[in-house]
Design an enzyme around this catalytic site. Sequence first.
Site, mmCIF file in Angstrom:
data_model
loop_
_atom_site.group_PDB
_atom_site.id
_atom_site.type_symbol
_atom_site.label_atom_id
_atom_site.label_comp_id
_atom_site.label_asym_id
_atom_site.label_seq_id
_atom_site.Cartn_x
_atom_site.Cartn_y
_atom_site.Cartn_z
ATOM 1 C CB CYS A 381 -2.501 3.243 2.805
ATOM 2 S SG CYS A 381 -4.094 3.507 2.026
ATOM 3 C CG HIS A 515 -0.250 6.383 -0.099
ATOM 4 N ND1 HIS A 515 0.395 5.179 -0.007
ATOM 5 C CD2 HIS A 515 -1.563 6.097 -0.280
ATOM 6 C CE1 HIS A 515 -0.491 4.201 -0.145
ATOM 7 N NE2 HIS A 515 -1.685 4.729 -0.314
ATOM 8 C CD GLU A 517 3.852 6.255 0.174
ATOM 9 O OE1 GLU A 517 3.520 6.794 1.247
ATOM 10 O OE2 GLU A 517 3.200 5.349 -0.368
HETATM 11 N N1 GLN Z 1 -6.834 -1.827 0.275
HETATM 12 C C1 GLN Z 1 -6.988 -0.740 1.173
HETATM 13 C C2 GLN Z 1 -8.112 0.176 0.761
HETATM 14 O O1 GLN Z 1 -8.550 0.160 -0.360
HETATM 15 C C3 GLN Z 1 -5.696 0.055 1.301
HETATM 16 C C4 GLN Z 1 -5.273 0.731 0.049
HETATM 17 C C5 GLN Z 1 -3.856 1.227 0.099
HETATM 18 O O2 GLN Z 1 -3.056 0.781 0.901
HETATM 19 N N2 GLN Z 1 -3.511 2.128 -0.800
HETATM 20 O O3 GLN Z 1 -8.578 0.934 1.576
#
Ligand code: GLN
Length: 543
Positions: A381, A515, A517
Amino acid sequence: MSKFIFITGGVVSSLGKGLASAALGALLQSRGYKVRLRKLDPYLNVDPGTMSPYQHGEVYVTDDGAETDLDLGHYERFTGVPAKKSDNVTTGQLYMDVLSRERRGDYLGATIQVIPHVTDAIKQFVKSDISDEDFILCEIGGTVGDIESLPFLEAIRQLGNELGRERSLFVHLTLVPFIASAGELKTKPTQHSVKELQSVGIQPDILLCRSEVDIPAEQRAKIALFCNIRPDAVIAALDVGSIYDVPLSYHEQGFDTEVCRHFGLLEKEVGPDLGVWQRISDIVAKPEGSVKIAIVGKYTSLLDSYKSLAEALTHGGIANKIKVELVWIDSEIFESEDTVQHLEGVNGILVPGGFGERGAEGKISAVKFARERHVPYFGICFGMQMAVIEAARNLGGLKGAGSSEFGECEQAVVGLLTEWVKGNEKEQRSVKDDLGGTMRLGAYECLLAKNSKVREVYGSDKISERHRHRYEVNIDYRSDLEKAGLNFSGMSPDQRLPEIVEIPNHPWFVGVQFHPELKSKPFDPHPLFTSFVEAAIQQSRLV
Ligand code: GLN
């Protein structure tokens, strides 16, 4: 006709009620039953989505896009049953629902009260969205004695009455402390906790007693006598080396047997098959080697914020029969110190999800180190977004590359979709006005490019993974970045959203916008984590 198991906690918090519930779910599954696990959270926030990681730990995201308590992650990891929005509720949500019904006039002018209106809403939640599950396990957050848990305890008390003993069971998790100076186990806190529960009309059927040492029969008998339950129903929940030993340990202590006895099921069944858990436990106890993975993040003092991530790395280790040592590094360090001294000895580098500018430059430095030194890199992410910025700046010649999450920048290679998808005012307004509920949340499909690393790793050309972010990699920079050596190997089905980037001439360099995970399990490790750990093993052989 599902049976309901209610799990409460007493004495102190952090005894591991979520794990206990998850492990019981796994044990019932091993006996052939279908289970579903739920969490009732007494706090007033509507969901943990906008809560600080310092307060709440990880926000666990479900396929259907709910931001939920991290215990749902334990449930899914232990049972493999995908958690749903309808598996987690908070007092805030319940009140919001009751109050909006009141505003609509649904209560026909009646006086709205905690009992029966809020308790009815809780009962409705517990009984909603059930299909053919044999057991619904409901964990009540908080500790017995908290003022805010009272409506929940009242609701499950009523449910116990309505369902009858043949369809309901109360498990209470307590602490039996060992006082070293006296050399004794103390039962009094458990007695008090059960009294507190009895004072709201709940008689526990099974006591699960957390203890550092085995609880002798004599102490068990004492607890049973004072707490009004059978000695066999006093189960020791002993400290174990790995959380994946918990199902085996509970079984040894007779937990699942006691649950099945309560429901009169013992005679009808063949008993559990715990082969899967035994195999996992054996690998964790005797790994064939180890690798070091650095996790460069912002909340490294709060490991609960990266719960699923740490577990998924452990699963990658299980798949490769090795131990994964996690080296937590605060990314801000790299803003004043060189990366080399901290990252030189590691076999893989992972930059996890994150929010906000603080520490971002440090994460970008960690990406640079991994890319230049050919150390396996996994960006998740925010970690993918930082990899794209690093590549844009240092490979693509876009010196002013950044993310609009950090304010204005020359080349926003990461930004809000509304910055380059024009003419969508409504979406733009909602993004600006409201921090809650504007994220891309839940499961999205992604198409994997031919001849890519990820296609090989997943063994498929189409995947579905869970998202939680506001910002996206700007597709307008795709050709510049591809020329610079970044392969856009995973795209949304409409080709608008880059979901995966990788660097082909690197041992293992993958950034994913989702994600992974969240979907890894010890008995079914996520392929990306298995492959990343495998690359780290290769790397460890080179040094
Ligand atoms: N801050 C980034 C976004 O909002 C990544 C978010 C995250 O890593 N879950 O896109």
